[in-house]
Design a protein around this motif. Structure first.
Motif, PDB file in Angstrom:
ATOM      1  N   UNK A 270       0.843  -1.204   0.000  1.00 44.52           N
ATOM      2  CA  UNK A 270       0.000   0.000   0.000  1.00 44.52           C
ATOM      3  C   UNK A 270       0.873   1.246   0.000  1.00 44.52           C
ATOM      4  N   UNK A 271       0.558   2.179  -0.885  1.00 40.03           N
ATOM      5  CA  UNK A 271       1.268   3.459  -0.918  1.00 40.03           C
ATOM      6  C   UNK A 271       0.414   4.472  -1.677  1.00 40.03           C
ATOM      7  N   UNK A 272       0.898   5.725  -1.742  1.00 34.54           N
ATOM      8  CA  UNK A 272       0.156   6.794  -2.417  1.00 34.54           C
ATOM      9  C   UNK A 272       1.046   7.483  -3.437  1.00 34.54           C
ATOM     10  N   UNK A 273       0.414   8.034  -4.474  1.00 33.39           N
ATOM     11  CA  UNK A 273       1.127   8.798  -5.481  1.00 33.39           C
ATOM     12  C   UNK A 273       0.336  10.069  -5.763  1.00 33.39           C
ATOM     13  N   UNK A 274       1.019  11.133  -6.203  1.00 38.73           N
ATOM     14  CA  UNK A 274       0.323  12.408  -6.366  1.00 38.73           C
ATOM     15  C   UNK A 274      -0.020  12.696  -7.827  1.00 38.73           C
ATOM     16  N   UNK A 275      -1.101  13.458  -8.000  1.00 42.08           N
ATOM     17  CA  UNK A 275      -1.551  13.919  -9.304  1.00 42.08           C
ATOM     18  C   UNK A 275      -1.813  15.416  -9.217  1.00 42.08           C
ATOM     19  N   UNK A 276      -1.248  16.168 -10.130  1.00 36.23           N
ATOM     20  CA  UNK A 276      -1.491  17.609 -10.134  1.00 36.23           C
ATOM     21  C   UNK A 276      -2.852  17.902 -10.755  1.00 36.23           C
ATOM     22  N   UNK A 277      -3.529  18.920 -10.202  1.00 32.85           N
ATOM     23  CA  UNK A 277      -4.834  19.321 -10.724  1.00 32.85           C
ATOM     24  C   UNK A 277      -4.669  20.305 -11.873  1.00 32.85           C
ATOM     25  N   UNK A 278      -5.639  20.316 -12.765  1.00 35.27           N
ATOM     26  CA  UNK A 278      -5.639  21.315 -13.834  1.00 35.27           C
ATOM     27  C   UNK A 278      -6.085  22.666 -13.269  1.00 35.27           C
TER      28      UNK A 278
END
Length: 211
Positions: A35-43
């Motif tokens: 289990x882990x997390x990754x980031x996504x930039x918003x528009x």
């Protein structure tokens, strides 16, 4: 189309159908999950935050017995009135998976995370929290959240989702961001062994033990 998809759970349904098909055909037979997390930039562009008024300085010294009781009651009421994901992680243990998913904060927000070099990186947007089979590499569970959500607060929703799958998970691997008592309790209730890196939160050296 994007607006219609955002108001529908059709993508979730399709993802689950594919996963259950993969399990039934023998492609997913994992006994360990990571289990882990990754980031996504918003528009979207980040909006300027409102300036908060500085709180009045607290009086030094111990509070009187009556003042302490009133203060404790006030803090208890404040905690109870918080949204689910603003509360401590332990509040999630008695909450259903459906409520955990529906209450997840999903608006874009500033996030912070340490990179592989130990330096802080910042972004405005979201986080994808993933539970992946360590052998098959299939995403067994996933959830999107605001970028500001603590990684550990998404672990119990992922684990409760795994409970509903027709597979037998024996080990769960996570980094030090998931070293919380509540997460160990959830794993214990599932009879799953925890492989979680130790998070040293300001503790001193323990006599007789090294790192």
């Amino acid at each position: 189309l994007i607006e219609k998809l955002s108001k529908s759970n059709v993508l979730e349904q399709e993802k689950e159908l594919i996963l259950f098909q993969a399990i039934s055909e023998g492609f997913v037979s994992d006994d360990s999950v990571a289990i882990d997390a990754s980031h996504f930039e918003a528009r979207d562009k980040a909006t300027a935050s409102e300036k908060k008024e500085k709180p009045e300085p607290q009086k030094r010294g111990r509070k009187k017995k009556e003042e302490q009781a009133s203060y404790d009651q006030q803090k208890l009421e404040e905690e109870e009135n918080k949204a689910l994901y603003e509360k401590k992680i332990e509040a999630q243990l008695e909450v259903s998976l459906e409520e955990l998913r529906s209450e997840m904060p999903i608006e874009p927000a500033w996030g912070i995370k340490k990179n592989s070099e130990g330096k802080n990186t910042y972004w405005f947007g979201y986080k994808a929290h993933l539970a992946v089979g360590t052998k098959s590499q299939y995403i067994l569970q996933s959830v999107m959240s605001s970028g500001s959500l603590n990684d550990g607060k998404a672990a119990i929703p992922l684990l409760k989702g795994i409970q509903k799958l027709p597979i037998s998970i024996r080990h769960a691997c996570m980094d030090a961001g998931y070293d919380y008592v509540s997460i160990y309790k959830q794993l214990l209730s599932m009879d799953v062994n925890a492989v979680i890196a130790y998070n040293k939160r300001g503790e001193g050296e323990t006599l007789g033990y090294d790192q």
